[in-house]
Every structure is written in structure tokens, then in C-alpha cells.
Design a protein around this motif. Structure first.
Motif, short mmCIF file in Angstrom:
data_model
loop_
_atom_site.label_atom_id
_atom_site.label_comp_id
_atom_site.label_asym_id
_atom_site.label_seq_id
_atom_site.Cartn_x
_atom_site.Cartn_y
_atom_site.Cartn_z
N SER A 213 2.76 11.49 1.27
CA SER A 213 3.01 10.08 1.58
C SER A 213 1.86 9.17 1.12
O SER A 213 2.07 7.98 0.89
N LYS A 214 0.65 9.71 0.96
CA LYS A 214 -0.46 8.89 0.45
C LYS A 214 -0.37 8.65 -1.05
O LYS A 214 -1.05 7.76 -1.58
N ASN A 215 0.43 9.44 -1.76
CA ASN A 215 0.58 9.26 -3.21
C ASN A 215 1.88 8.56 -3.57
O ASN A 215 2.32 8.60 -4.72
N ILE A 216 2.50 7.91 -2.58
CA ILE A 216 3.72 7.14 -2.82
C ILE A 216 3.42 5.72 -2.35
O ILE A 216 2.84 5.52 -1.28
N LEU A 217 3.76 4.73 -3.17
CA LEU A 217 3.48 3.33 -2.82
C LEU A 217 4.77 2.63 -2.45
O LEU A 217 5.85 2.98 -2.95
N GLY B 49 0.82 -1.22 0.00
CA GLY B 49 0.00 0.00 0.00
C GLY B 49 0.85 1.27 0.00
O GLY B 49 2.01 1.27 -0.43
N SER B 50 0.27 2.35 0.54
CA SER B 50 0.95 3.65 0.45
C SER B 50 2.02 3.80 1.53
O SER B 50 2.01 3.10 2.56
N CYS C 296 10.20 2.61 -3.15
CA CYS C 296 8.89 3.23 -3.36
C CYS C 296 8.68 3.58 -4.83
O CYS C 296 9.64 3.64 -5.61
N ASP D 248 -0.29 8.71 -8.76
CA ASP D 248 -1.25 9.81 -8.94
C ASP D 248 -0.71 10.98 -9.76
O ASP D 248 -0.25 11.98 -9.21
N TYR E 192 2.22 6.24 3.46
CA TYR E 192 1.47 6.71 4.64
C TYR E 192 1.05 5.52 5.51
O TYR E 192 1.26 5.51 6.72
N GLU E 193 0.45 4.51 4.89
CA GLU E 193 0.01 3.32 5.64
C GLU E 193 1.22 2.56 6.21
O GLU E 193 1.18 2.08 7.34
#
Ligand code: ADE
Length: 306
Positions: A148-152, A98-99, A159, A163, A101-102
């Protein structure tokens, strides 16, 4: 074609994809894990009010050859009609972690893991930001929603940047083709965006905004190195969950607030703090270019034997 859709949009791709489980939901729409023949794929389903983002992301992936280890890999786009409702799909590789952020919310990092994450993000950003000439070439691209939510996070620990719905090429900026009502994420907006002093005609100014936001992501990552502090979005103590444009302008432009880099006497960590400060500098012209950050991180990584 009369609709103005890029030629490579496949109107049949959605029929070949099976949606398996929803893995994300937000203001943008939804993300599903799906299968496409033998592959796991991620399907981003856009709200139709955000058609401009789907169009821009589809346009960039189908006109620019964007194959890079640190850019989310594209499978295809699809526009279908379901009970007279337009569905906009963007299909990409799937990353089970996942991201970022997660990932940061779940786990702490060693310095080595931190370095792999930071170097891979800057590699992806450098690839986006660079003009490459020739038949395999690409124009320079600014992302405009780095966070951080737009990086996997990939299973190898590196990473990739996702988006591209707000991304602009050098050509878009010089031709004034910017019409997307969506804005970047307020929390990560640079001071010059917040006080509206930015030159919107200058491509280089958009790259500087990406570097500012990247500095905030560096802070989020570095904080998770043991002995780690809890993961926090930048400025969380000051503005909480859903800051307004005015909240952000007040703290970032008027008060000059920036996150506090963790206090750690390790030479690598001291250096990381210096790099993030140079990325989020109030004066955009002194922010480091992606190539400079990459070279500095490579040197740091080579000298850190822990
Ligand atoms: N969340 C958003 N996009 C994703 C992807 N491609 N893989 C896994 N999780 C995601």
C-alpha cells in the motif's frame, strides 16, 4: 555512453526543478514535492547505496512506453554531483493525496470507493503483467514490491502503481539480469519467496508473487469499508513493526497465517473475501491472474447498486 546510463537520462532536468517540501522519508531515501515549470512534480531522491533501484526504474521508464492511468507517470531521471556526492533523482507526477497507506490511515471508504480503488490497482497490475506486441508494445513486467505504500491515490479516487526499482521484465528474467541487492518488503513476501522454494528463472513465478502481495493490499482496502476497522498493515498483530525474514517465514510458511477478511454479509464483501483468499493461496499455481481478477471485479461492480 561509457557509463552505461540509459540515453534518456537528462543531466539537466534537476536544474529545472525547484524542491518545495519534503513529503516522505524512508529506507529508500526521500520524496519531495517540487515544481517543474507550471507542473507540480514528485522528486524521489535515492540513497546512493540504492543506485541499482534508480537505474532499474530509470531503465524501465525510458525503454518501455509506460503511459497508463494506473501507473505513476514519469517525467525524467537525473544524476548530479553535489559536493562530490552523487545524487540520484527520479521525477514523476505528483499526487497530493499521497500513498494508499496514508489514505487508508486517514479515511474510511464506501463500497463504491473501495471498488474504484481495487479495480484501478488491478488495471495497473494487468498492464504491467501483460506482453503487448507491436510498435507501441511492451514486455511483461513483474513489480516485485507491491504494497500500500507503493500505490498512490489520485484525486479522481483511482490509484496508480509506483516504485519500479525492483521490477523485472520477461527479458531480464530470461537473460538472468537481476542484480539488485535490494529485496522486496518482507511483510508482503510470498510463501515461496520466504521458504526459498521459488523458481527464480521463471518470469511467471514473479507475477504470482505480485498477486500474493495484491491480495494483502485488497485486505487492507476492504477493511476500511464502513463499518470500518482501523487501518493495519497485514500481519501487524502477529509480527508488529519491523518483521525479520525469519519472523515472516514462520508465520506465513510454517503456520500458514493469513489476515482475517472482515465479516460482512453483504454479497459484494463476501465475494471480496473470496478473491483475496484466491490471491494469497499457499499454492502459487492456483492464484488468480490479474485479468481474471479484473473481470470478476467488473462483474461485481456492475451488480452492486449501493
Ligand atoms: N509519495 C511518493 N511518491 C509520491 C508522488 N508521486 N506524489 C505524492 N506523494 C508521493
Amino acid at each position: 555512453s561509457g557509463s552505461g546510463l540509459p540515453l534518456m537520462v537528462q543531466r539537466t532536468l534537476a536544474k529545472q526543478v525547484t524542491l518545495i517540501e519534503r513529503i516522505g522519508k524512508g529506507r529508500y531515501g526521500e520524496v519531495w514535492r517540487g515544481s517543474w515549470y507550471a507542473d507540480s512534480v514528485a522528486v524521489k531522491i535515492f540513497f546512493s547505496r540504492d543506485e541499482a533501484s534508480w537505474r532499474r526504474e530509470t531503465e524501465i521508464y525510458s525503454t518501455v512506453l509506460l503511459r497508463h492511468d494506473n501507473i505513476l507517470a514519469y517525467v525524467g531521471s537525473d544524476m548530479t554531483s553535489r559536493n562530490s556526492c552523487t545524487q540520484l533523482w527520479l521525477i514523476t507526477h505528483f499526487h497530493p493525496l499521497g500513498s494508499l497507506y496514508e489514505h487508508l490511515s486517514r479515511t474510511t471508504l464506501t463500497r463504491h470507493q473501495m471498488m474504484v480503488i481495487c479495480l484501478s490497482i488491478v488495471n495497473g497490475l494487468l498492464h504491467l503483467h501483460t506482453d503487448i506486441h507491436g510498435t507501441q508494445g511492451k514486455p511483461a513486467i513483474a513489480h516485485r514490491d507491491i504494497k500500500s505504500k507503493n500505490i498512490l491515490v489520485k484525486v479522481n479516487g483511482e490509484c496508480c502503481i509506483a516504485d519500479l526499482g525492483l521490477a523485472v521484465t520477461r527479458h531480464h528474467v530470461s537473460a538472468g539480469l537481476m542484480h539488485n541487492p535490494r529485496q522486496g518488503t518482507k511483510r508482503y513476501m510470498s510463501p515461496e519467496m520466504l521458504d526459498q522454494s521459488m523458481n527464480l528463472q521463471s518470469f511467471d513465478c514473479y507475477r504470482k508473487c505480485d498477486i500474493y502481495a495484491f491480495g494483502l493490499v485488497l485486505w487492507e482496502v476492504v477493511r476500511r469499508v464502513c463499518p470500518a476497522a482501523e487501518h493495519r498493515p497485514p500481519f501487524y498483530e502477529l509480527v508488529g513493526h519491523d518483521p525479520s525474514f525469519e519472523d515472516m517465514r514462520k508465520i506465513v510458511c510454517v503456520e500458514g497465517a493469513r489476515p482475517e477478511p472482515p465479516v460482512d454479509s453483504n454479497p459484494t464483501m463476501v465475494f471480496m473475501a473470496a478473491i483475496m483468499r484466491e490471491c494469497w493461496h499457499q499454492n502459487a499455481s492456483v492464484r488468480l491472474p490479474a485479468l481474471r481478477i479484473k473481470k470478476t471485479l467488473l462483474k461485481l461492480a456492475a451488480n452492486d447498486n449501493a
